[in-house]
Every structure is written in C-alpha cells, then in structure tokens.
Scaffold this active site. Structure first.
Site, short mmCIF file in Angstrom:
data_model
loop_
_atom_site.label_atom_id
_atom_site.label_comp_id
_atom_site.label_asym_id
_atom_site.label_seq_id
_atom_site.Cartn_x
_atom_site.Cartn_y
_atom_site.Cartn_z
N ARG A 102 53.78 46.90 34.92
CA ARG A 102 53.65 47.26 36.33
C ARG A 102 53.93 48.75 36.57
NH1 ARG A 102 56.01 41.81 39.32
NH2 ARG A 102 53.95 40.89 39.62
N GLY A 137 51.00 36.51 36.86
CA GLY A 137 52.01 35.48 36.63
C GLY A 137 52.08 34.99 35.21
N LYS A 139 51.55 22.49 40.09
CA LYS A 139 51.24 21.56 41.17
C LYS A 139 49.87 21.77 41.82
CE LYS A 139 55.95 21.54 42.80
NZ LYS A 139 56.29 22.85 43.35
N GLY A 190 51.10 35.91 42.81
CA GLY A 190 50.95 35.36 44.16
C GLY A 190 49.81 36.01 44.93
#
Ligand code: AMP
Length: 403
Positions: free
Chosen positions: A39, A360, A203, A383
C-alpha cells in the site's frame, strides 16, 4: 462510475501550494515492523508527482482501529520511516496525538516546496469515522488542495476522505484511485469477453449485491469458499456441518434460476475437502478427505474445494479474457486447506487474460505465493473493491471536484 469525470492530480497547479493527500497506509505491522508494504508503494506515484511539481505535500492516513484514541502501536511513525527510504528524502513525521495539534501545525508551517510531512493516524480522533465537522475543518485548515488517493478507504465517508473536501479550495483524486477505477471499472463496465468472475469467502450474505450485479455483467460466475454451501443446499444437496446461511437458501435458488434465464454459467464445487471439525488453531494439522459435493456426510464440514473443482475452475479461467477474483476458495489460512485457493491463484497467474484481484484475502493469497507480478491488477482495497463490484458509488471518490 469512473474517475474520468473527476479532477485528477494532472489537473492541478500545485507549485507552492499546500496539498493534503489522503493515502491508504493501513499496512500490517508486527512488533512495529511493516510486513507488507504494497500500500505504501502504491501511493508513491501521486506523492512523487506532487513533489516534482513543487507542492508542499502533507500526507494523512488511518492505521488499524485505534477507536478514537492514541495507541502507540498504531502510530504511523514506521510508515514515515519507510516512506523516507522509498522516496529518498526526509518525510517529517508530525507526532501529534490530536493529529492536527500544535506539533502538526508547526511542522506544516515550516514546510518548503517539495517537502513532505506525514500526520499521525487520523483514527486517533473519534470524529474521523463519524465524518465530524470540527476535525474535517482542522484537516482542511492545513491545506489549499485535497487529493484523495486512498482507494482502500474510499467506501467510507470519513473526515479525511469526504468531510475535508468542504474546507479546501480544490479536491481531486490521485493516480492510485485512477488506476483502481481503470481496472475495476473497465472490467465491470466494459470487459473483454468471456468475462469470468470468481467469488469466495465466508458468507453469502456479505456478497448478495455483488452476486446480483455480476449476474448482469459476467459470462461465468464461479462460486467457491464458505459461501458455496448455501448454493449447494439450494440445489438440494446435504452440506453436513459446512458453513450455511439457511436464511439465504431461497435467495441462492433464485440466483441459480436467474443465471439460467440470462444464460450466465454458474460454476459450483463438484468435490470438497472435508473434515470433522474446523481446525483449531486455524493453522493446526488436520485430517481431511475428498468427497463429491453431493456426498458431504452429515457430521462433516467442507473446508476447501476438491481437486476436480480446482481443475474445472482453472479450465474456466483458461478460456476467459477478463477475470475478477474476490475471496478465498477455502480456509486458506491452513496449509492443508489452502490448495484450492492456490490452484485458482495459479490459474490466474498462467493466463494472458486481464486478471484483477479484488484485494483482501485473495490479494494476500496471490502475493504470499509469489504470483503478484503475474496479475494485471491487485486492488489495494478489499471492502472498497467489493462495494465497487456491487455497483455502489464510493463516497470518497464522489466527493472530489468534477472536471
Ligand atoms: P471473507 O472475509 O468473506 O472474504 O471470508 C474469508 C474467510 O472465509 C477466510 O478467513 C476463510 O478461512 C473463510 N472460509 C473460506 N472457505 C471456508 C469454508 N469452506 N468454511 C469456513 N470458512 C471458510
């Protein structure tokens, strides 16, 4: 949504101006040592451009979740040090528990053209995540111009991504955000086909809108990881004690039907790596067995895709021209259960297609296995890239001036 209608660093006249740049320096740290500097490296082009053009460059970022109070272990000091090395010039670290307190103001007042100052972790201030007016104003008071280059935080409306814009003369986006939008936006809005998307992770509920949006864009939707068992249940399979979101079985059945109507192929696991229990700790040795996806025993859980599935997914990737991947295929934190995720990473590394990793866990899986430089683009925002794939407007980008 694209960056094209937004002012970028190339549209700014920055000589002698104080430019506040929101970066994403939210890097992993272990005992004060940065363990992955991707990053920081990704933020360099914008910072270098502003230095070269004679701006006084004030950098800010959050790091971890200090929850509105100073936490020494979440200080940005190690980032200032590494950034100085990468830029080959001093980055003055404005150690200041108030972020914009006397220390920071003094450091900024002493700046000359081409100088760089890094402020303390913006989340030391409780107002940051609430987009509070006072802190937004304080941040804005330091600078003439604001540049947002923190793609990883662009899905959050915080003081340092959105609020500050009201208190500067001009607001633009940086090169990293431009690059993220070029790849992610290009893939989703105008993909070279066949366009294959791969979704994994824990999920279904977290990815409902992504699935729906991608059904309208992709030619093939591959579903693996914990979320795939709710789809298998929707097909009538018993999934034992695997992750299952029983409230979403109907939703998954509906998606399978919609996909058929639209002519979109959905690929689900055909075999599974099962165990009696979830590994504890997560990387513990574990006894596993491979079974067909419709033969998961009632007392077992599936924790990875099996070898036939890995091959089927790799074949789909081989025939693709654009691939977007978000989420692991199994419990990849465990070496025994990481094989499916690694197989997918490898298939992406071997194709000539445009390959985009949605940040991620998938980015970590690709980078730690040495496949990083084989991908067209690895997003710096997990995200943010997911929200982008959902088709949601990112507030940190929307807030900038239009061109
Ligand atoms: P997400 O944050 O939704 O991308 O989910 C990532 C997590 O999903 C990782 O920590 C994986 O260990 C977990 N995961 C992937 N596959 C499975 C599975 N079959 N069963 C349980 N957890 C899984």
């Amino acid at each position: 949504m694209t960056a094209l209608n937004k002012k970028t660093v190339d549209d700014l006249k920055v000589k002698g101006q104080k430019v506040l740049v929101r970066c994403d320096f939210n890097v992993p740290l272990k005992n004060g040592v940065i363990t992955d500097e991707n990053r920081i490296v990704a933020a360099l082009p914008t910072i270098k451009k502003l230095i070269a053009d004679g701006a006084q460059v004030i950098l800010c970022s959050h790091l971890g979740k200090p929850k509105g109070e100073p936490k020494p272990e979440l200080s940005l000091a190690p980032v200032a040090k590494r950034l100085s090395e990468l830029l080959g010039q001093e980055v003055v670290f404005a150690a200041d528990d108030n972020v914009v307190g006397d220390n920071a103001k003094a450091a900024v007042a002493a700046m000359k053209d081409g100088d760089v100052v890094l402020l303390q972790n913006t989340r030391y201030r409780a107002e940051e995540t609430k987009n509070g007016e006072a802190f937004s104003k304080e941040l804005g008071s330091l600078a003439d111009i604001f540049v947002n280059d923190a793609f990883g935080a662009a899905h959050r409306a915080h003081c340092s991504t959105v609020g500050v814009v009201s208190y500067v003369k001009e607001a633009a986006v940086g090169y990293l955000i431009e690059k993220e939008l070029k790849y992610l936006g290009g893939a989703v809005e105008n993909p070279v086909r066949p366009f294959v998307t791969i979704l994994g992770g824990a999920k279904v509920a977290d990815k409902l809108t992504v699935i729906e949006n991608l059904l309208n864009k992709a030619d093939t939707l591959i579903i693996g990881g914990g979320m795939s068992y709710t789809f298998l249940a929707a097909k009538g399979y018993g999934v034992g004690t695997s992750l299952l979101d029983s409230e979403k079985i109907d939703y998954c059945a509906d998606m399978l039907k919609k996909a058929e109507e639209k002519g979109v192929k959905i690929l689900l696991p055909v075999d599974c790596v099962i165990a009696k229990n979830f590994p504890d700790p997560i990387d513990a040795d574990i006894d596993t067995q491979v079974v067909d996806a419709d033969k998961i025993p009632a007392d077992s859980m599936s924790l990875d895709i099996g070898p036939k599935t890995a091959e089927m997914f790799a074949d789909a990737v081989k025939s693709a021209k654009t691939v977007v991947w978000n989420g692991p295929m199994g419990v990849f934190e465990n070496p025994t259960l990481a094989k499916g995720t690694i197989a997918v990473a490898k298939s992406l590394a071997e194709t000539d297609a445009v390959t985009i990793i949605g940040g991620g866990d998938s980015a970590a899986a690709v980078n730690t296995r040495g496949f990083g430089d084989k991908m067209s683009h690895i997003s710096t925002g997990g995200g943010a890239s997911l929200e982008f794939l959902e088709g949601t407007e990112l507030p940190g980008i929307a807030a900038g001036d239009n061109q």
